[in-house]
Design an enzyme around this catalytic site. Structure first.
Site, PDB file in Angstrom:
ATOM      1  N   ASN B 171       0.884  -1.151   0.000  1.00 33.26           N
ATOM      2  CA  ASN B 171       0.000   0.000   0.000  1.00 33.26           C
ATOM      3  C   ASN B 171       0.924   1.204   0.000  1.00 33.26           C
ATOM      4  OD1 ASN B 171      -2.618   1.045   0.078  1.00 33.26           O
ATOM      5  ND2 ASN B 171      -2.492   1.429   2.267  1.00 33.26           N
ATOM      6  N   HIS B 182       9.547   4.272   3.811  1.00 29.60           N
ATOM      7  CA  HIS B 182      10.539   3.287   3.384  1.00 29.60           C
ATOM      8  C   HIS B 182       9.809   2.195   2.572  1.00 29.60           C
ATOM      9  CE1 HIS B 182      14.535   1.318   4.496  1.00 29.60           C
ATOM     10  NE2 HIS B 182      13.928   0.442   3.709  1.00 29.60           N
ATOM     11  N   HIS B 184       8.137  -0.812   1.445  1.00 24.84           N
ATOM     12  CA  HIS B 184       7.829  -2.059   2.146  1.00 24.84           C
ATOM     13  C   HIS B 184       6.413  -2.487   1.823  1.00 24.84           C
ATOM     14  CE1 HIS B 184       5.667   0.714   4.759  1.00 24.84           C
ATOM     15  NE2 HIS B 184       5.088  -0.309   5.344  1.00 24.84           N
ATOM     16  N   GLN B 186       3.337  -5.731   3.136  1.00 26.54           N
ATOM     17  CA  GLN B 186       2.897  -6.541   4.260  1.00 26.54           C
ATOM     18  C   GLN B 186       2.368  -7.873   3.757  1.00 26.54           C
ATOM     19  OE1 GLN B 186       0.525  -4.618   7.419  1.00 26.54           O
ATOM     20  NE2 GLN B 186       0.671  -2.741   6.215  1.00 26.54           N
TER      21      GLN B 186
END
Lengths: 367, 367
Positions: B171, B182, B184, B186
């Site tokens: 997202n 940063h 990333h 999930q």
């Protein structure tokens, strides 16, 4: 309820509703004299098993107009006509100038995926002539009228013979892309039963079949017995944060007697429902001070019924999960269809009960 | 792929992955030494027939920290430990400190609605040690490694015996509430098959049963034959705006050979998939100039299979429908489960094909 039907210069339908007899003091206007040439289509999503609506003409729709032009206010300058005339009325409903669905959508011919005409209806519901007010600034009687208007639109749409499900809603807040701040809602009418209504109907019918009574006939007594999640109980209607709330301060308004349609409410039930709805909306604005952005949806039984198991209710999704912190729908919500909620409904209901309604400004001037 | 497992001071698991051998040059850190005491629960929504996750401890989670503290960067000051050590590695995966689901969630006892333990897993996937980069700034090889990492996490989660469905997602964008910039993603892992995956599986299995072959085996040749919606075709993988796109510039990345899991891709297929994915993400940033906010979800078959009908694919939902104009999910999307889209997929694909990739900045410094 008083009402009067009109046809706009561009051919769209307009109905004015009032607690008192309707009177019109100017021409019936339209922002543009050009007939709406919507050719909406639907395409089938083969993996999610749902229709997607395409309305390519919508890209040019009104977006944050300058403050001097409000298409939902009564026309004051005939050189710049709005959607509504001057006169005596409380609520106005007209066909959306940028519809995603129309009753007369033409057959689009062959297309990719399963393509068909976008048959349905999109209506705009203007809650008040006061551009600066909120829905919860209306009186209990005016909100009762709105419930009657939603019921009347549902009955009229059902009478077209083309509509199977009607969704009335209000989406409020610049935070969620609302382009017109005049208090208003919309109605989407579908020629089929959309996924959410289909799931609700299937779930409610399974409950009814298992237990021999509608889900609402158990849920209301259970919530009353517990009391933990009830926000206000007005006797013939009540508000709760449901035990399975997906949004932090999600609020449901329910009739105490299980019915499927707004038109089935008695006058006394409708009055009670209106008081509870106004109370619920005012508490949300009082919670953090200022206008809570929210989506409110009115859930009624599909129109191909009777569907005695389907529970009429209103769901309000407040978008703030804490002061200044929006809830966004991310991976689990959009990618899996399951919500993550940071607060138990019992705690949220306690906060909503504690809101001092005396502190909630009534003039709508808090934004 | 190289990998090495660690345990953080607070007990959470960490795995470092690399294209080259992994080397760690500092202690394995954690922002707090306190063990995670998550007690997530799920409650059943009786009308939508879906689980809702409650994680009351999440309210205190990290929110827009000051720029000097980035929990996803390697620890530079041992006084302020982050989630990651210094060393040689490309991608890191660790258990979320604020999980909505855990493998060891305790039984919550009796509760309102159907209440049960929130069994599952929530992991954080750090794409790079470079805090300022984007996923599409990685090389094709690094994105190929990410596909391997997602596959490895899926295999590991399946091996717990508690997980039936794994959703990896990214997202991105402050516009949609992303709190850590940063790069990333999930992972959410569920002990049941969530509604979206259940519907996809049911739809795909019905197609397979009707036509005798997986949906993807027809869809890819059809899209190639038409060509109208293909963004890039790399032979063993391709990107398209699907004919039933719900978001204006919705982009799907598909393998040309129907498989259900990332782990089933050959090395050559994975390399092709990585090239197409990177190309798709770069085109979205190039479309309007600047970082396109988006949700990317990785759809793999449920793990209680085999499910040969389920089509592995990645869906990217760009949130802008025009420059500066966000798509919000309003009444019809949330209240009925049906999307309204203002642009035909054919037009959107044409725009995405026309993006000049030379113009897309690679340094990520455009925000």
């Amino acid at each position: 309820m008083h009402q009067q039907d009109f046809t706009k210069p561009d051919g769209r339908a307009l109905t004015l509703y009032g607690l008192h007899p309707v009177r019109v003091d100017s021409e019936i206007p339209s922002p543009s004299p050009d007939p709406v040439d919507a050719r909406p289509v639907m395409r089938w999503h083969p993996l999610r098993s749902e229709w997607v609506m395409y309305a390519a003409h919508r890209m040019g729709r009104t977006f944050l107009p300058p403050p001097e032009y409000n298409p939902l206010a009564p026309t004051s300058d005939p050189e710049h006509p709005t959607e509504l005339p001057r006169g005596t009325y409380d609520i106005a409903v007209f066909q959306n100038r940028f519809p995603s669905l129309t009753l007369t959508a033409p057959d689009p011919g062959l297309g990719p995926a399963d393509t068909r005409a976008g048959v349905g209806a999109c209506e705009v519901v203007v809650f008040s002539q006061d551009a600066g007010g909120r829905l919860c600034d209306l009186s209990d009687e005016q909100i009762g009228l709105l419930l009657q208007v939603w019921a009347d639109r549902t009955t009229r749409l059902a009478a077209t013979g083309k509509i199977k499900s009607v969704l009335a809603f209000e989406n409020r807040g610049v935070e969620v892309g609302v382009t017109l701040h005049h208090p208003h809602g919309q109605i989407y009418a579908y020629d089929h039963i959309p996924p959410v209504q289909a799931t609700m109907l299937r779930s409610a019918e399974a409950y009814h079949a298992d237990l021999g009574r509608p889900w609402l006939a158990d849920f209301v007594p259970q919530e009353r017995a517990s009391g933990e999640r009830v926000i206000r109980d007005d006797g013939e209607a009540l508000s709760v944060v449901p035990p399975f709330a997906r949004y932090t301060y999600e609020t449901w308004v329910l009739p105490a007697r299980p019915v499927g349609l707004l038109s089935e409410l008695s006058d006394a039930e409708r009055a009670s429902f209106a008081r509870v709805l106004r109370d619920a909306l005012r508490r949300l604005d009082g919670l953090f001070g200022g206008r809570m952005p929210y989506l409110m949806t009115v859930h009624q039984a599909p129109l191909d019924g009777p569907h005695p198991a389907f529970p009429l209710h209103i769901e309000i999704y407040p978008y703030l999960r804490a002061p200044g912190r929006m809830k966004y729908l991310a991976g689990t919500e959009q990618g899996a269809g399951e919500f993550a909620n940071d607060k138990y409904p019992e705690a949220a209901a306690q906060e909503l009960r504690a809101v001092n309604l005396e502190d909630v400004k009534l003039d709508g001037g808090d934004q």
